[in-house]
Design a protein around this motif. Sequence first.
Motif, PDB file in Angstrom:
ATOM      1  N   ALA A  13     -17.142  -9.074   6.550  1.00 22.65           N
ATOM      2  CA  ALA A  13     -16.205  -8.370   5.671  1.00 22.65           C
ATOM      3  C   ALA A  13     -14.839  -9.022   5.773  1.00 22.65           C
ATOM      4  CB  ALA A  13     -16.102  -6.900   6.073  1.00 22.65           C
ATOM      5  N   PHE A  14     -14.079  -8.924   4.671  1.00 24.19           N
ATOM      6  CA  PHE A  14     -12.689  -9.355   4.734  1.00 24.19           C
ATOM      7  C   PHE A  14     -11.844  -8.487   3.819  1.00 24.19           C
ATOM      8  CE2 PHE A  14     -14.288 -11.975   1.266  1.00 24.19           C
ATOM      9  CZ  PHE A  14     -13.246 -11.990   0.350  1.00 24.19           C
ATOM     10  N   SER A  15     -10.557  -8.470   4.125  1.00 26.11           N
ATOM     11  CA  SER A  15      -9.633  -7.673   3.348  1.00 26.11           C
ATOM     12  C   SER A  15      -9.416  -8.322   1.989  1.00 26.11           C
ATOM     13  CB  SER A  15      -8.303  -7.555   4.092  1.00 26.11           C
ATOM     14  OG  SER A  15      -7.404  -6.796   3.327  1.00 26.11           O
ATOM     15  N   TYR A  16      -9.643  -7.559   0.936  1.00 29.29           N
ATOM     16  CA  TYR A  16      -9.447  -8.026  -0.433  1.00 29.29           C
ATOM     17  C   TYR A  16      -8.049  -7.673  -0.928  1.00 29.29           C
ATOM     18  CZ  TYR A  16     -10.856  -9.091  -5.251  1.00 29.29           C
ATOM     19  OH  TYR A  16     -10.960  -9.630  -6.515  1.00 29.29           O
ATOM     20  N   GLY A  17      -7.443  -6.679  -0.260  1.00 32.89           N
ATOM     21  CA  GLY A  17      -6.090  -6.274  -0.635  1.00 32.89           C
ATOM     22  C   GLY A  17      -5.883  -4.783  -0.499  1.00 32.89           C
ATOM     23  N   TYR A  18      -4.744  -4.332  -1.016  1.00 32.27           N
ATOM     24  CA  TYR A  18      -4.351  -2.930  -0.907  1.00 32.27           C
ATOM     25  C   TYR A  18      -3.922  -2.421  -2.270  1.00 32.27           C
ATOM     26  CZ  TYR A  18      -4.505  -3.927   4.016  1.00 32.27           C
ATOM     27  OH  TYR A  18      -4.943  -4.300   5.255  1.00 32.27           O
ATOM     28  N   ASP A  19      -4.302  -1.196  -2.568  1.00 34.11           N
ATOM     29  CA  ASP A  19      -3.927  -0.545  -3.821  1.00 34.11           C
ATOM     30  C   ASP A  19      -3.214   0.759  -3.519  1.00 34.11           C
ATOM     31  OD1 ASP A  19      -5.052  -2.469  -5.490  1.00 34.11           O
ATOM     32  OD2 ASP A  19      -6.923  -1.375  -5.794  1.00 34.11           O
ATOM     33  N   ARG A  20      -2.444   1.216  -4.496  1.00 32.56           N
ATOM     34  CA  ARG A  20      -1.827   2.546  -4.477  1.00 32.56           C
ATOM     35  C   ARG A  20      -1.001   2.814  -3.230  1.00 32.56           C
ATOM     36  NH1 ARG A  20      -7.131   5.387  -7.120  1.00 32.56           N
ATOM     37  NH2 ARG A  20      -6.955   4.223  -9.038  1.00 32.56           N
ATOM     38  N   LEU A  21      -0.241   1.829  -2.817  1.00 38.67           N
ATOM     39  CA  LEU A  21       0.627   1.970  -1.648  1.00 38.67           C
ATOM     40  C   LEU A  21       1.812   2.853  -1.997  1.00 38.67           C
ATOM     41  CD1 LEU A  21       1.634   1.134   1.194  1.00 38.67           C
ATOM     42  CD2 LEU A  21       2.579  -0.916   0.118  1.00 38.67           C
ATOM     43  N   ARG A  22       2.021   3.884  -1.191  1.00 36.90           N
ATOM     44  CA  ARG A  22       3.136   4.803  -1.416  1.00 36.90           C
ATOM     45  C   ARG A  22       3.832   5.118  -0.099  1.00 36.90           C
ATOM     46  NH1 ARG A  22       1.979   3.225  -5.597  1.00 36.90           N
ATOM     47  NH2 ARG A  22       1.406   4.313  -7.488  1.00 36.90           N
ATOM     48  N   PHE A  23       5.173   5.120  -0.129  1.00 37.77           N
ATOM     49  CA  PHE A  23       5.985   5.521   1.007  1.00 37.77           C
ATOM     50  C   PHE A  23       6.373   6.980   0.771  1.00 37.77           C
ATOM     51  CE2 PHE A  23       7.163   0.921   0.264  1.00 37.77           C
ATOM     52  CZ  PHE A  23       6.301   0.416   1.224  1.00 37.77           C
ATOM     53  N   ILE A  24       5.726   7.889   1.443  1.00 36.77           N
ATOM     54  CA  ILE A  24       5.847   9.323   1.162  1.00 36.77           C
ATOM     55  C   ILE A  24       7.086   9.948   1.811  1.00 36.77           C
ATOM     56  CG2 ILE A  24       4.676  11.571   1.303  1.00 36.77           C
ATOM     57  CD1 ILE A  24       3.174   9.467  -0.407  1.00 36.77           C
ATOM     58  N   LYS A  25       7.308   9.656   3.081  1.00 40.28           N
ATOM     59  CA  LYS A  25       8.450  10.198   3.826  1.00 40.28           C
ATOM     60  C   LYS A  25       9.039   9.089   4.682  1.00 40.28           C
ATOM     61  CE  LYS A  25       7.443  15.092   4.472  1.00 40.28           C
ATOM     62  NZ  LYS A  25       8.740  15.723   4.451  1.00 40.28           N
ATOM     63  N   PRO A  26      10.317   9.201   5.006  1.00 41.86           N
ATOM     64  CA  PRO A  26      10.914   8.172   5.858  1.00 41.86           C
ATOM     65  C   PRO A  26      10.432   8.267   7.301  1.00 41.86           C
ATOM     66  CG  PRO A  26      12.499   9.919   5.455  1.00 41.86           C
ATOM     67  CD  PRO A  26      11.284  10.226   4.614  1.00 41.86           C
ATOM     68  N   VAL A  27      10.460   7.125   7.968  1.00 43.23           N
ATOM     69  CA  VAL A  27      10.193   7.056   9.402  1.00 43.23           C
ATOM     70  C   VAL A  27      11.495   6.631  10.059  1.00 43.23           C
ATOM     71  CG1 VAL A  27       8.892   5.844  11.202  1.00 43.23           C
ATOM     72  CG2 VAL A  27       7.751   6.508   9.069  1.00 43.23           C
ATOM     73  N   PHE A  28      11.856   7.348  11.109  1.00 42.83           N
ATOM     74  CA  PHE A  28      13.117   7.118  11.797  1.00 42.83           C
ATOM     75  C   PHE A  28      12.882   6.433  13.140  1.00 42.83           C
ATOM     76  CE2 PHE A  28      13.578  11.085   9.300  1.00 42.83           C
ATOM     77  CZ  PHE A  28      14.530  10.656   8.397  1.00 42.83           C
ATOM     78  N   ILE A  29      13.948   5.895  13.710  1.00 42.91           N
ATOM     79  CA  ILE A  29      13.873   5.320  15.052  1.00 42.91           C
ATOM     80  C   ILE A  29      13.380   6.398  16.018  1.00 42.91           C
ATOM     81  CG2 ILE A  29      15.253   4.369  16.955  1.00 42.91           C
ATOM     82  CD1 ILE A  29      17.115   3.160  14.750  1.00 42.91           C
ATOM     83  N   ASN A  30      12.413   6.040  16.838  1.00 46.61           N
ATOM     84  CA  ASN A  30      11.766   6.898  17.845  1.00 46.61           C
ATOM     85  C   ASN A  30      10.715   7.839  17.270  1.00 46.61           C
ATOM     86  OD1 ASN A  30      13.042   5.735  20.082  1.00 46.61           O
ATOM     87  ND2 ASN A  30      14.858   7.001  19.734  1.00 46.61           N
ATOM     88  N   ASP A  31      10.410   7.750  15.980  1.00 46.96           N
ATOM     89  CA  ASP A  31       9.243   8.469  15.453  1.00 46.96           C
ATOM     90  C   ASP A  31       7.983   7.758  15.943  1.00 46.96           C
ATOM     91  OD1 ASP A  31      10.690  10.369  14.073  1.00 46.96           O
ATOM     92  OD2 ASP A  31      10.185   9.610  12.067  1.00 46.96           O
TER      93      ASP A  31
END
Length: 147
Positions: free
Chosen positions: A79-97
Amino acid sequence: MSKTIYYEEYELGSKRETTGRTITETDIVLHAGQTGDFFPHHMDAEWCKTTEFKQRIAHGTLIFSVGIGMTADVINPVAFSYGYDRLRFIKPVFINDTIKVTVTITEKREYKRPSHGFVVELVEVFNQKGETVLICEHLLLVEKKSQ
């Protein structure tokens, strides 16, 4: 670790989960240097105090990279990675999360070559509060056992 899993052997609904990883200021600084993304949202603590989040946020691309890396614990030679679809950044990630990742097999479909098929993995990244911070679909092109 290496484990051969053919297209037919992937089961819809099967899940795997990672352990946690804490995102540090060093992660953000290194990512900014690697990508050239020095926007103040990531680098300027004083400016960020004037924003909705009141603190620096990790690059979405950093969380994507780290999250995907956290799931890469098994090498499947068919198997190999063909790619990524529907990428969404839903909420921020902070330092120390601290983030964790769940991967769920959601779909299997045919590919133009009958010797392979697509396996779709839903990738969900969560923070320490259990909130979804990133979501995407990972497409795997996987060899079939029987043709």
